[in-house]
Design a protein around this motif. Sequence first.
Motif, PDB file in Angstrom:
ATOM      1  N   ARG A   1     -86.970 -26.648  -1.267  1.00 14.86           N
ATOM      2  CA  ARG A   1     -87.480 -27.033  -2.591  1.00 14.86           C
ATOM      3  C   ARG A   1     -88.659 -27.998  -2.539  1.00 14.86           C
ATOM      4  O   ARG A   1     -89.437 -28.073  -3.483  1.00 14.86           O
ATOM      5  N   TYR A   2     -88.762 -28.773  -1.477  1.00  9.08           N
ATOM      6  CA  TYR A   2     -89.811 -29.786  -1.392  1.00  9.08           C
ATOM      7  C   TYR A   2     -90.760 -29.447  -0.239  1.00  9.08           C
ATOM      8  O   TYR A   2     -90.429 -29.621   0.929  1.00  9.08           O
ATOM      9  N   ASP A   3     -91.945 -28.968  -0.608  1.00  8.69           N
ATOM     10  CA  ASP A   3     -92.913 -28.491   0.377  1.00  8.69           C
ATOM     11  C   ASP A   3     -93.337 -29.557   1.375  1.00  8.69           C
ATOM     12  O   ASP A   3     -93.605 -29.254   2.528  1.00  8.69           O
ATOM     13  N   GLY A   4     -93.416 -30.806   0.949  1.00 13.37           N
ATOM     14  CA  GLY A   4     -93.915 -31.866   1.821  1.00 13.37           C
ATOM     15  C   GLY A   4     -92.915 -32.359   2.847  1.00 13.37           C
ATOM     16  O   GLY A   4     -93.263 -33.156   3.724  1.00 13.37           O
ATOM     17  N   MET A   5     -91.679 -31.910   2.786  1.00 11.77           N
ATOM     18  CA  MET A   5     -90.646 -32.421   3.698  1.00 11.77           C
ATOM     19  C   MET A   5     -90.413 -31.466   4.860  1.00 11.77           C
ATOM     20  O   MET A   5     -90.314 -30.262   4.677  1.00 11.77           O
ATOM     21  N   THR A   6     -90.311 -32.056   6.035  1.00  7.20           N
ATOM     22  CA  THR A   6     -89.941 -31.261   7.201  1.00  7.20           C
ATOM     23  C   THR A   6     -88.420 -31.135   7.226  1.00  7.20           C
ATOM     24  O   THR A   6     -87.710 -31.839   6.500  1.00  7.20           O
ATOM     25  N   LYS A   7     -87.926 -30.244   8.068  1.00 10.07           N
ATOM     26  CA  LYS A   7     -86.469 -30.076   8.187  1.00 10.07           C
ATOM     27  C   LYS A   7     -85.837 -31.379   8.694  1.00 10.07           C
ATOM     28  O   LYS A   7     -84.782 -31.789   8.227  1.00 10.07           O
ATOM     29  N   THR A   8     -86.505 -32.043   9.619  1.00  6.86           N
ATOM     30  CA  THR A   8     -85.999 -33.314  10.154  1.00  6.86           C
ATOM     31  C   THR A   8     -85.923 -34.373   9.068  1.00  6.86           C
ATOM     32  O   THR A   8     -84.933 -35.110   8.976  1.00  6.86           O
ATOM     33  N   GLN A   9     -86.940 -34.447   8.223  1.00 11.01           N
ATOM     34  CA  GLN A   9     -86.932 -35.412   7.127  1.00 11.01           C
ATOM     35  C   GLN A   9     -85.821 -35.092   6.126  1.00 11.01           C
ATOM     36  O   GLN A   9     -85.193 -36.005   5.586  1.00 11.01           O
ATOM     37  N   SER A  10     -85.570 -33.820   5.897  1.00 12.93           N
ATOM     38  CA  SER A  10     -84.493 -33.408   4.993  1.00 12.93           C
ATOM     39  C   SER A  10     -83.139 -33.844   5.540  1.00 12.93           C
ATOM     40  O   SER A  10     -82.307 -34.367   4.801  1.00 12.93           O
ATOM     41  N   VAL A  11     -82.946 -33.644   6.836  1.00 16.44           N
ATOM     42  CA  VAL A  11     -81.685 -34.066   7.479  1.00 16.44           C
ATOM     43  C   VAL A  11     -81.538 -35.574   7.373  1.00 16.44           C
ATOM     44  O   VAL A  11     -80.470 -36.082   7.010  1.00 16.44           O
ATOM     45  N   GLU A  12     -82.607 -36.317   7.658  1.00 17.92           N
ATOM     46  CA  GLU A  12     -82.555 -37.781   7.602  1.00 17.92           C
ATOM     47  C   GLU A  12     -82.273 -38.280   6.191  1.00 17.92           C
ATOM     48  O   GLU A  12     -81.525 -39.246   6.011  1.00 17.92           O
ATOM     49  N   ALA A  13     -82.840 -37.624   5.188  1.00 19.67           N
ATOM     50  CA  ALA A  13     -82.610 -38.036   3.800  1.00 19.67           C
ATOM     51  C   ALA A  13     -81.148 -37.850   3.410  1.00 19.67           C
ATOM     52  O   ALA A  13     -80.527 -38.746   2.827  1.00 19.67           O
ATOM     53  N   VAL A  14     -80.595 -36.696   3.736  1.00 16.44           N
ATOM     54  CA  VAL A  14     -79.185 -36.423   3.404  1.00 16.44           C
ATOM     55  C   VAL A  14     -78.275 -37.390   4.158  1.00 16.44           C
ATOM     56  O   VAL A  14     -77.336 -37.957   3.575  1.00 16.44           O
ATOM     57  N   GLU A  15     -78.545 -37.586   5.447  1.00 18.11           N
ATOM     58  CA  GLU A  15     -77.734 -38.513   6.249  1.00 18.11           C
ATOM     59  C   GLU A  15     -77.803 -39.936   5.697  1.00 18.11           C
ATOM     60  O   GLU A  15     -76.796 -40.637   5.651  1.00 18.11           O
ATOM     61  N   ALA A  16     -78.982 -40.369   5.264  1.00 15.75           N
ATOM     62  CA  ALA A  16     -79.143 -41.730   4.730  1.00 15.75           C
ATOM     63  C   ALA A  16     -78.337 -41.902   3.445  1.00 15.75           C
ATOM     64  O   ALA A  16     -77.657 -42.927   3.260  1.00 15.75           O
ATOM     65  N   ILE A  17     -78.386 -40.924   2.563  1.00 17.51           N
ATOM     66  CA  ILE A  17     -77.625 -41.000   1.307  1.00 17.51           C
ATOM     67  C   ILE A  17     -76.127 -41.043   1.591  1.00 17.51           C
ATOM     68  O   ILE A  17     -75.402 -41.859   1.021  1.00 17.51           O
TER      69      ILE A  17
END
Length: 95
Positions: free
Chosen positions: A15-31
């Motif tokens: 859904r978010y073009d500017g995010m890499t897969k790694t950034q997506s994983v880090e965001a979910v893990e942080a939340i």
Amino acid sequence: MTVTKADIVREIYMRYDGMTKTQSVEAVEAILRLAKETLISGEDLLLSGFGKFNVRDKRERKGRNPQTGSELMLAPRRVVTFSPSGILRDKVNGE
């Protein structure tokens, strides 16, 4: 069907073009890490529009072993409960 953490990461990544897969994983893990730390500390977690997670203390109580029928005392413990917001409840019920 159960939605897994991997499914959430994949949806964020798509859904978010500017995010890499790694950034997506880090965001979910942080939340999830913040949510766990909040609940472990005994505080409630409120997600507006979604619901509230409460930490409740349960007292020691009598229990029964269902296999043998013998009575036993269950130790006091803490449990997490969830109450959906009115918005979520209405959407789940199709209103």
